[in-house]
Each structure stands twice: as C-alpha cells, then as structure tokens.
Design an enzyme around this catalytic site. Structure first.
Site, PDB file in Angstrom:
ATOM      1  N   GLU A  61      -9.725  -2.125   5.123  1.00 61.73           N
ATOM      2  CA  GLU A  61     -10.360  -1.812   6.392  1.00 61.73           C
ATOM      3  C   GLU A  61     -11.618  -2.664   6.588  1.00 61.73           C
ATOM      4  O   GLU A  61     -12.111  -3.274   5.626  1.00 61.73           O
ATOM      5  CB  GLU A  61     -10.746  -0.318   6.408  1.00 61.73           C
ATOM      6  CG  GLU A  61      -9.561   0.635   6.273  1.00 61.73           C
ATOM      7  CD  GLU A  61      -8.730   0.747   7.568  1.00 61.73           C
ATOM      8  OE1 GLU A  61      -8.767  -0.171   8.406  1.00 61.73           O
ATOM      9  OE2 GLU A  61      -8.027   1.763   7.717  1.00 61.73           O
ATOM     10  N   HIS A  97      -7.278  -4.865  10.018  1.00 57.58           N
ATOM     11  CA  HIS A  97      -6.979  -4.633   8.604  1.00 57.58           C
ATOM     12  C   HIS A  97      -5.700  -5.360   8.196  1.00 57.58           C
ATOM     13  O   HIS A  97      -4.794  -5.556   8.989  1.00 57.58           O
ATOM     14  CB  HIS A  97      -6.943  -3.137   8.245  1.00 57.58           C
ATOM     15  CG  HIS A  97      -5.798  -2.351   8.764  1.00 57.58           C
ATOM     16  ND1 HIS A  97      -5.936  -1.063   9.255  1.00 57.58           N
ATOM     17  CD2 HIS A  97      -4.483  -2.616   8.871  1.00 57.58           C
ATOM     18  CE1 HIS A  97      -4.766  -0.616   9.616  1.00 57.58           C
ATOM     19  NE2 HIS A  97      -3.855  -1.534   9.402  1.00 57.58           N
ATOM     20  N   ASN A 154      -7.683  -3.046  14.191  1.00 59.67           N
ATOM     21  CA  ASN A 154      -9.063  -3.328  13.769  1.00 59.67           C
ATOM     22  C   ASN A 154      -9.133  -4.507  12.797  1.00 59.67           C
ATOM     23  O   ASN A 154     -10.160  -4.745  12.186  1.00 59.67           O
ATOM     24  CB  ASN A 154      -9.689  -2.080  13.129  1.00 59.67           C
ATOM     25  CG  ASN A 154      -8.989  -1.682  11.834  1.00 59.67           C
ATOM     26  OD1 ASN A 154      -8.023  -2.323  11.408  1.00 59.67           O
ATOM     27  ND2 ASN A 154      -9.463  -0.621  11.199  1.00 59.67           N
ATOM     28  N   ASP A 170       0.809  -1.216   0.000  1.00 63.11           N
ATOM     29  CA  ASP A 170       0.000   0.000   0.000  1.00 63.11           C
ATOM     30  C   ASP A 170       0.843   1.267   0.000  1.00 63.11           C
ATOM     31  O   ASP A 170       2.059   1.226   0.211  1.00 63.11           O
ATOM     32  CB  ASP A 170      -0.959   0.014   1.215  1.00 63.11           C
ATOM     33  CG  ASP A 170      -0.318  -0.566   2.469  1.00 63.11           C
ATOM     34  OD1 ASP A 170       0.917  -0.500   2.594  1.00 63.11           O
ATOM     35  OD2 ASP A 170      -1.051  -1.083   3.327  1.00 63.11           O
TER      36      ASP A 170
HETATM   37  C1  F6R Z   1       1.489  -1.550   6.100  1.00 65.76           C
HETATM   38  C2  F6R Z   1       0.190  -2.198   6.176  1.00 65.76           C
HETATM   39  C3  F6R Z   1      -0.609  -2.226   7.434  1.00 65.76           C
HETATM   40  C4  F6R Z   1       0.214  -2.472   8.693  1.00 65.76           C
HETATM   41  C5  F6R Z   1      -0.673  -2.403   9.935  1.00 65.76           C
HETATM   42  C6  F6R Z   1       0.130  -2.598  11.208  1.00 65.76           C
HETATM   43  O1  F6R Z   1       2.020  -1.644   4.806  1.00 65.76           O
HETATM   44  O2  F6R Z   1      -0.245  -2.677   5.204  1.00 65.76           O
HETATM   45  O3  F6R Z   1      -1.583  -3.232   7.324  1.00 65.76           O
HETATM   46  O4  F6R Z   1       0.836  -3.723   8.599  1.00 65.76           O
HETATM   47  O5  F6R Z   1      -1.322  -1.180   9.978  1.00 65.76           O
HETATM   48  O6  F6R Z   1       0.971  -1.500  11.359  1.00 65.76           O
HETATM   49  P1  F6R Z   1       2.111  -1.471  12.482  1.00 65.76           P
HETATM   50  O7  F6R Z   1       3.093  -2.523  12.097  1.00 65.76           O
HETATM   51  O8  F6R Z   1       2.704  -0.088  12.410  1.00 65.76           O
HETATM   52  O9  F6R Z   1       1.434  -1.769  13.775  1.00 65.76           O
END
Ligand code: F6R
Length: 240
Positions: free
Chosen positions: A143, A138, A136, A67
């Site tokens: 989401e 994701h 959450n 992403d």
């Molecule tokens: C990042 C991504 C997100 C993160 C998730 C956890 O490329 O796709 O799904 O893996 O938000 O983020 P952290 O590791 O910062 O807790």
C-alpha cells in the site's frame, strides 16, 4: 517500460496469456509470479483453454502468488488460495506442491513471511511476474507508504483497498484488515514484469504511473527501477 495499448479487456487478457504461454514454453522449469483480483481472470480462462487444447502444460511450472488475506482459511470462498484453485490450478496439470501462496492462517505470521521469502529465493525469482494495480497504486498489497526495499511482510490494508475489494464479499466488514504480501523488493527481483490494467477505474493510476517519479506514496512507481516491465492497458485504463 514497454507500453501496449489494447482495445478492451479481452484483448488485454489475450496478450497477457500469450506472454505467459511463451514463458512456459521457453523455460524448462518456468517460475510464474501470479496475481488475483478481477483483472487476471480472463487471462487465466485463456490459459486453461490453451491447456485443454493441448497447447500448454503446467507440469514443470512453479507459481508464487503475490498475496493472501490474513485470517481466511484456504477453503474460504474469498481466499486467494480458493481463487487460484477455481481460476487455474484445478483445471490444469500443475502439481499442487509446485504452487505457493502465503499462508494467511499461519500461527506465526512473521515466520511465514520469512519462509515465503526463502522459497522465493530457492525456486525463484519468477521468470514472469503478473501484476494488477490498485486504484491507489498498490502492487501486490504494498500500500502507499510501503518500503521499496521491503521483502514479504504483513500489511494493514488501506481503507480504500478494503472498500474496492468489498465487491467480492457479502459486506464491507467481511474484508480482512490485513494481508501477507510479497514486498516491492521481492517483486522487483522478477526477470520480467507484466502489469495489467483494464477499465476507467484504473485510468488515474495508469496516468500517475506513466507521469510520476518513484514515490513510496504510489507503490507502482517502483516499477521504474526495473529493466523489463510491460504495461498492457486497455483503452479505458489508458483513457486520461
Ligand atoms: C492481487 C493483488 C492486487 C490486485 C489489485 C487490483 O493479488 O495483488 O494488487 O492486483 O488490487 O485488483 P483488481 O484486479 O480486482 O482490480
């Protein structure tokens, strides 16, 4: 789903870096799906260390990131382009034209999503996809409520995601409201998926992942449709 419980963040990072290293050594033209955020930082550090020690080369590797924020220039300090440069690409021998990240500055975002999906089909699917998990549930930036059958698309970030990611920005208002993300369907095409979770903040999500049935309100639950998922969680993330 295979579950690996490790002591702490360092052990999680080592285990994940080991799997990525194996994937690179076992394939002539390895394709990696990569994540950003706090979780994989330690894994990238270890991969850079392996490269510097001459144990690993990224010359034949292609990478696809999950992403990118919409509206952040690749040079922006909080863009995922910049993150990947800082944590991996600029430290190893990967040719830049073998690294793919959605362009969050594209004039035509729908076209960019289609283009990214085409690239994934041309060079992919990833032999190994690294995922983190949002509080959450994701994965990528899919989401709650995301279509399990969705390709790369534009998504409005959940308020809770923007709040969680505000720690990386100067102020919460700076967190972009939208992103381009690989869809759940694009992610599930990967041959193997490694989901990383560390720390108490992730405990509720890990618990729900392991207990729940597939539910679009909890996107990570889509992983139960995949044949080869490895969850690497440290004790705190596994806590509940
Ligand atoms: C990042 C991504 C997100 C993160 C998730 C956890 O490329 O796709 O799904 O893996 O938000 O983020 P952290 O590791 O910062 O807790």
């Amino acid at each position: 789903m295979d579950i690996v419980i490790v002591k702490n963040y360092i052990e999680m990072s080592k285990y994940a870096a080991g799997l990525v290293g194996d994937c690179i050594r076992e394939n002539d033209q390895p394709v990696l799906g990569l994540a950003t955020g706090g979780t994989p930082v330690g894994m990238y550090q270890l991969l850079v260390r392996q490269y510097r020690a001459g144990l690993l080369s990224f010359k034949n590797v292609r990478t696809f990131n999950l992403d990118e924020y919409i509206g952040l220039d690749p040079a922006h300090s909080k863009s995922y382009h910049r993150y990947m440069q800082e944590h991996l690409f600029s430290h190893v021998d990967i040719p830049r034209d073998q690294t793919f990240i959605p362009d969050g500055m594209a004039g035509n975002l729908q076209k960019e999503c289609r283009h990214y999906e085409k690239l994934l089909k041309k060079f992919g699917p990833p032999d190994l996809q690294i995922l983190g998990i949002g509080e959450n549930g994701h994965i990528g930036f899919n989401e709650p409520g995301s279509d399990f059958d969705g390709p790369t698309h534009v998504i409005r970030l959940a308020d809770s995601t923007r709040e969680a990611n505000a720690r990386y920005f100067q102020s919460p208002d700076e967190v972009p409201s939208h992103a381009i993300t690989m869809g759940v369907k694009s992610i599930l095409r990967s041959k193997k998926i490694v989901l990383l979770a560390s720390g108490e903040r992730k405990a509720a999500a890990v618990k729900r992942l392991l207990e729940g049935k597939p539910d679009p309100d909890f996107p990570a639950s889509a992983l139960s449709h995949h044949q080869h998922v490895i969850l690497i969680a440290d004790k705190k993330a596994f806590g509940e």
